[in-house]
Scaffold this motif. Structure first.
Motif, PDB file in Angstrom:
ATOM      1  N   LYS A  12     -52.940  34.988  79.959  1.00  0.00           N
ATOM      2  CA  LYS A  12     -51.969  35.692  79.108  1.00  0.00           C
ATOM      3  C   LYS A  12     -51.974  34.751  77.604  1.00  0.00           C
ATOM      4  O   LYS A  12     -52.157  35.199  76.502  1.00  0.00           O
ATOM      5  CB  LYS A  12     -50.797  36.102  79.522  1.00  0.00           C
ATOM      6  N   THR A  35     -47.599  55.386  69.736  1.00  0.00           N
ATOM      7  CA  THR A  35     -48.992  55.783  70.459  1.00  0.00           C
ATOM      8  C   THR A  35     -49.944  56.160  69.337  1.00  0.00           C
ATOM      9  O   THR A  35     -50.965  55.579  69.271  1.00  0.00           O
ATOM     10  CB  THR A  35     -48.831  56.656  71.830  1.00  0.00           C
ATOM     11  N   ASN A  44     -53.468  47.379  70.178  1.00  0.00           N
ATOM     12  CA  ASN A  44     -53.200  47.747  71.515  1.00  0.00           C
ATOM     13  C   ASN A  44     -51.913  47.278  72.009  1.00  0.00           C
ATOM     14  O   ASN A  44     -51.538  47.859  73.251  1.00  0.00           O
ATOM     15  CB  ASN A  44     -54.336  46.556  72.261  1.00  0.00           C
ATOM     16  N   ASN A  45     -51.117  46.578  71.337  1.00  0.00           N
ATOM     17  CA  ASN A  45     -49.949  46.273  71.970  1.00  0.00           C
ATOM     18  C   ASN A  45     -48.641  45.881  70.897  1.00  0.00           C
ATOM     19  O   ASN A  45     -49.174  45.895  69.693  1.00  0.00           O
ATOM     20  CB  ASN A  45     -49.853  45.188  72.889  1.00  0.00           C
ATOM     21  N   LYS A  46     -47.710  45.492  71.342  1.00  0.00           N
ATOM     22  CA  LYS A  46     -46.612  45.204  70.383  1.00  0.00           C
ATOM     23  C   LYS A  46     -46.845  43.955  69.622  1.00  0.00           C
ATOM     24  O   LYS A  46     -46.749  43.610  68.247  1.00  0.00           O
ATOM     25  CB  LYS A  46     -45.244  45.092  71.066  1.00  0.00           C
ATOM     26  N   SER A  47     -47.496  42.997  70.174  1.00  0.00           N
ATOM     27  CA  SER A  47     -47.958  41.634  69.514  1.00  0.00           C
ATOM     28  C   SER A  47     -48.993  41.877  68.348  1.00  0.00           C
ATOM     29  O   SER A  47     -48.968  41.479  67.128  1.00  0.00           O
ATOM     30  CB  SER A  47     -48.482  40.566  70.495  1.00  0.00           C
TER      31      SER A  47
END
Length: 222
Positions: A129, A197, A206-209
């Motif tokens: 990660k 979404t 793809n994600n919060k980051s």
């Protein structure tokens, strides 16, 4: 079964006790320190399960503190606290093996979830990660500091977002949870997640980051 221990390192004397109290209320044992030398000494003596580290520290900065901690235990997960103006230092921290980052001011619900997840994640998964975060940050930095003529198609796709999606993009990038966004906008958490979404699909995120990095690039947080 003993409580998991989190070492919290922050020179903000107002925020530090609040963060420690929040962690304790969620079943974690928190030790708060406000300088790098003490942080390293406490880490060496207490062997905490995770570290929450502010990057903007006097004397030894957050990167230097992390490097010292990683020399003692390279596998300990370190979650960094950073202001959105500290992106270059955040890159260095992630390169040194930070598990994740949280923007200031922190959303405490997200902070607790991130720390608990970091503690529970196997070492090999945490390392994987960290590498993904570094690659993402490095790419963002090269773009953010001014490659002339750079044109990210995702930025142009921003124009396709609805007004509600833009609101949720902004609040998500600030670190608010779905519950807090829902309260602020007077909608349900499920509706927040549906809009998020949709906006992520439109922007190819793809994600919060990635939402946070997009917001930085678009100057939405400034």
């Amino acid at each position: 079964m003993r409580s998991k221990t989190v070492l919290v390192v922050d020179d903000d004397i107002d925020l530090l006790p609040v963060v420690c109290d929040v962690l304790k209320s969620k079943g974690l044992h928190a030790i708060g320190v406000s300088d790098g030398i003490t942080a390293i000494q406490v880490f060496n003596n207490e062997k905490p399960d995770a570290v929450l580290l502010d990057l903007d520290m006097p004397g030894m900065n957050g990167v230097e503190i992390m490097q010292a901690i990683k020399r003692i235990d390279n596998n300990v997960p370190v979650v960094i606290l950073t202001a959105h103006g500290d992106i270059s230092m955040a890159v260095k921290a992630v390169k040194c093996g930070a598990y994740d980052f949280i923007l200031k001011p922190p959303d405490f619900e997200s902070l607790v979830v991130t720390i608990k997840t970091a503690i529970e994640m196997p070492d090999d998964k945490a390392a994987e990660k960290s590498k993904r975060f570094y690659d993402m940050f490095k790419k963002h930095l090269s773009e953010h500091i001014g490659l002339q003529g750079y044109d990210d198609p995702k930025i142009n796709l921003y124009k396709t977002l609805t007004e509600r999606e833009i609101e949720i993009l902004y609040l998500t990038a600030k670190g608010l949870s779905s519950t807090k966004i829902a309260l602020q906008l007077s909608i349900s958490p499920r509706t927040v997640e549906t809009h998020r979404t949709n906006l992520m699909r439109k922007l190819g995120l793809n994600n919060k980051s990635e939402i946070i990095l997009f917001a930085l690039k678009k100057n939405i947080l400034l």
